[in-house]
Design a protein around this motif. Structure first.
Motif, short mmCIF file in Angstrom:
data_model
loop_
_atom_site.label_atom_id
_atom_site.label_comp_id
_atom_site.label_asym_id
_atom_site.label_seq_id
_atom_site.Cartn_x
_atom_site.Cartn_y
_atom_site.Cartn_z
N GLU A 237 0.84 -1.20 0.00
CA GLU A 237 0.00 0.00 0.00
C GLU A 237 0.87 1.25 0.00
OE1 GLU A 237 -4.17 0.02 1.56
OE2 GLU A 237 -3.13 -1.03 3.16
N SER A 238 0.60 2.13 -0.94
CA SER A 238 1.37 3.37 -1.07
C SER A 238 0.49 4.39 -1.75
CB SER A 238 2.63 3.13 -1.91
OG SER A 238 2.27 2.71 -3.21
N GLU A 239 0.85 5.64 -1.63
CA GLU A 239 0.05 6.68 -2.27
C GLU A 239 0.96 7.73 -2.88
OE1 GLU A 239 -3.96 9.35 -1.50
OE2 GLU A 239 -3.36 7.79 -0.12
N LEU A 240 1.47 7.42 -4.08
CA LEU A 240 2.28 8.37 -4.83
C LEU A 240 1.41 9.20 -5.75
CD1 LEU A 240 5.35 6.11 -5.69
CD2 LEU A 240 5.00 7.64 -3.74
N ILE A 241 0.12 8.79 -5.89
CA ILE A 241 -0.88 9.57 -6.61
C ILE A 241 -2.00 9.87 -5.62
CG2 ILE A 241 -2.48 9.62 -8.57
CD1 ILE A 241 -0.86 7.36 -9.82
N ASN A 242 -2.54 11.08 -5.62
CA ASN A 242 -3.66 11.42 -4.74
C ASN A 242 -4.93 10.79 -5.31
OD1 ASN A 242 -2.15 13.00 -2.93
ND2 ASN A 242 -2.23 14.74 -4.35
N LEU A 243 -5.49 9.83 -4.55
CA LEU A 243 -6.63 9.05 -5.04
C LEU A 243 -7.81 9.13 -4.08
CD1 LEU A 243 -4.99 5.69 -6.18
CD2 LEU A 243 -5.76 7.56 -7.65
N LEU A 244 -8.99 8.99 -4.66
CA LEU A 244 -10.21 8.74 -3.91
C LEU A 244 -10.83 7.50 -4.53
CD1 LEU A 244 -12.25 9.61 -1.76
CD2 LEU A 244 -13.40 10.97 -3.53
N MET A 245 -10.98 6.44 -3.74
CA MET A 245 -11.49 5.17 -4.24
C MET A 245 -12.67 4.75 -3.37
SD MET A 245 -9.31 1.64 -4.84
CE MET A 245 -8.01 2.55 -5.67
N PHE A 246 -13.85 4.58 -3.97
CA PHE A 246 -15.06 4.28 -3.20
C PHE A 246 -16.06 3.51 -4.07
CE2 PHE A 246 -15.69 8.29 -5.36
CZ PHE A 246 -16.99 8.23 -5.83
N PRO A 247 -17.02 2.82 -3.44
CA PRO A 247 -17.14 2.53 -2.00
C PRO A 247 -16.17 1.43 -1.59
CG PRO A 247 -18.87 1.41 -3.19
CD PRO A 247 -18.13 2.22 -4.22
N ASN A 248 -15.86 1.39 -0.33
CA ASN A 248 -14.97 0.37 0.20
C ASN A 248 -15.43 0.01 1.62
OD1 ASN A 248 -12.85 -1.37 0.63
ND2 ASN A 248 -11.31 0.22 0.92
N PRO A 249 -16.04 -1.16 1.81
CA PRO A 249 -16.20 -2.30 0.90
C PRO A 249 -17.15 -1.99 -0.25
CG PRO A 249 -16.52 -2.95 3.21
CD PRO A 249 -16.55 -1.46 3.17
N THR A 250 -17.10 -2.88 -1.25
CA THR A 250 -17.97 -2.73 -2.41
C THR A 250 -18.67 -4.04 -2.73
OG1 THR A 250 -18.05 -2.16 -4.76
CG2 THR A 250 -16.07 -3.25 -3.98
N ASN A 251 -19.86 -3.92 -3.31
CA ASN A 251 -20.57 -5.10 -3.79
C ASN A 251 -20.27 -5.38 -5.25
OD1 ASN A 251 -21.96 -5.70 -1.36
ND2 ASN A 251 -23.43 -4.05 -1.79
N GLY A 252 -19.60 -4.45 -5.93
CA GLY A 252 -19.33 -4.64 -7.35
C GLY A 252 -18.43 -3.57 -7.93
N THR A 253 -19.01 -2.43 -8.31
CA THR A 253 -18.27 -1.38 -8.98
C THR A 253 -17.63 -0.41 -7.99
OG1 THR A 253 -19.72 -1.49 -10.90
CG2 THR A 253 -18.44 0.52 -10.63
N ILE A 254 -16.39 -0.03 -8.27
CA ILE A 254 -15.74 1.03 -7.51
C ILE A 254 -15.43 2.20 -8.44
CG2 ILE A 254 -14.71 -0.49 -5.79
CD1 ILE A 254 -12.04 -0.23 -7.32
N VAL A 255 -15.32 3.37 -7.88
CA VAL A 255 -14.96 4.58 -8.62
C VAL A 255 -13.58 5.03 -8.16
CG1 VAL A 255 -15.54 6.98 -9.12
CG2 VAL A 255 -17.37 5.26 -8.87
N VAL A 256 -12.70 5.31 -9.12
CA VAL A 256 -11.36 5.79 -8.81
C VAL A 256 -11.23 7.20 -9.36
CG1 VAL A 256 -8.89 5.40 -9.07
CG2 VAL A 256 -10.44 3.44 -8.95
N ASN A 257 -11.02 8.17 -8.47
CA ASN A 257 -10.82 9.56 -8.87
C ASN A 257 -9.42 10.01 -8.48
OD1 ASN A 257 -13.42 9.90 -9.86
ND2 ASN A 257 -14.25 10.56 -7.89
N SER A 258 -8.81 10.84 -9.33
CA SER A 258 -7.46 11.32 -9.06
C SER A 258 -7.32 12.74 -9.57
CB SER A 258 -6.42 10.43 -9.75
OG SER A 258 -5.13 10.98 -9.65
N ASP A 259 -6.39 13.50 -8.97
CA ASP A 259 -6.10 14.84 -9.50
C ASP A 259 -5.08 14.78 -10.62
OD1 ASP A 259 -3.88 14.18 -8.06
OD2 ASP A 259 -3.97 15.87 -6.67
#
Length: 316
Positions: A237-259
């Motif tokens: 686990e690392s964060e070299l990119i600013n990310l928003l990842m949701f929902p977590n936990p998920t039942n299927g689809t996740i959304v990944v947003n970044s600047d």
């Protein structure tokens, strides 16, 4: 006598290990492991200590040598059970057991080194108190001259921390320093040489992450290289990119947003096996995990600028 020094460098150019304490089941050359050595200009190997960051990111990629690790049975070195074959013509034969790894033969582009007393390269377990010395003996022939070589090697713990190479950033790495002295006697006299080698290792890979060596004899040379690594080595686990990842936990689809613009997203099982991937060219993307079994996964996100972030996600 150039081949003599090449062979000395070959002997100290590889192996693998790590953990606070580990056994042969944790690391060691394993048949089926194929990787690439990226030959670099010399770099400073850095300091010894705990929590060190060795930044070797300036290593160059001057040429590549592929390495194939195969099982060995019979042939010139029947006591060897593992063979490392390099695309530049070199090969090293090892006898690997639960207690140690030892070199029983070397083929340095046609110059054959046969060990009457094998050279112990690693002893298990390995930990922060790791330190051993070993004596070995071998014979070889160069330009019609028969040589007898005696070798003394000291291998010791040389620090833990983070290693940065062009292949990535690796935490929980251990560095081992090996000092090998050789005395070669033949009808024309005696030749002395020595090799000081630094190798960086990490649990989960059977070969070294990088090597920096100094060879001293009738002339002095320096060398360095870094290696390709299995995909799962970058799954911390690392964060070299600013990310928003949701929902977590998920039942299927996740959304990944970044600047930053995302180029690719990979989803891995915790074992390191790639479960799925998709190409992206946007700051946001949806990833459908509905076909995956319930459990924990690692999502690896690549930015267009080359940075990588890894996040853990739970699939219900």
């Amino acid at each position: 006598m150039k081949k003599i020094y090449i062979a000395a460098a070959l002997l100290l150019s590889g192996n693998a290990l790590f953990a606070q304490s580990f056994s042969r089941t944790d690391v060691g050359y394993t048949p089926g492991d194929n990787y690439t050595m990226y030959v670099s200009d010399y770099v400073n190997p850095g300091t010894t200590g705990t929590g060190v960051t060795w930044d070797l990111s300036t290593m160059t990629n001057n040429s590549q040598v592929t390495v194939a690790t195969t099982a060995n049975s019979g042939g010139t070195f029947p006591t060897a059970n593992v063979k490392l074959t390099q695309s530049n013509g070199g090969a090293i034969y090892y006898n690997v057991s639960s207690t140690k790894m030892e070199v029983v033969g070397i083929d340095a582009n046609g110059t054959i080194f046969t060990y009457s007393n094998p050279a112990t390269y690693l002893q298990f377990p390995v930990n922060t108190t790791y330190n051993f010395t070993d004596a070995a003996a071998a014979t070889f022939t160069v330009s019609g001259f028969a040589f007898n070589r005696t070798t003394n090697t000291q291998s010791e713990y040389s620090g833990t921390g983070t290693l940065i190479t062009p292949a990535g950033t690796f935490t929980n790495v251990i560095r081992v320093k090996s000092t090998q002295t050789n005395t070669d006697t033949y009808a024309g006299g005696t030749i002395n040489s020595s090799v000081i080698a630094f190798n960086w290792y990490k649990a989960g890979v059977t070969h070294e992450l990088a090597n920096v060596s100094n060879v001293t004899g009738s002339s002095t040379s320096q060398s360095a290289y870094y290696t390709s690594v299995p995909a799962n080595l970058g799954l911390e686990e690392s964060e070299l990119i600013n990310l928003l990842m949701f929902p977590n936990p998920t039942n299927g689809t996740i959304v990944v947003n970044s600047d930053e613009v995302i180029s690719k997203i990979e989803v891995y099982q915790l074992s390191g096996e790639l479960a799925m991937e998709q190409t992206v060219n946007d700051n946001s993307s949806e990833v459908n995990l509905s076909e995956l079994n319930s459990g924990m996964y690692l999502v690896k996100v690549y930015g267009n600028n080359g940075a990588v972030s890894v996040k853990r996600i739970s699939k219900n």
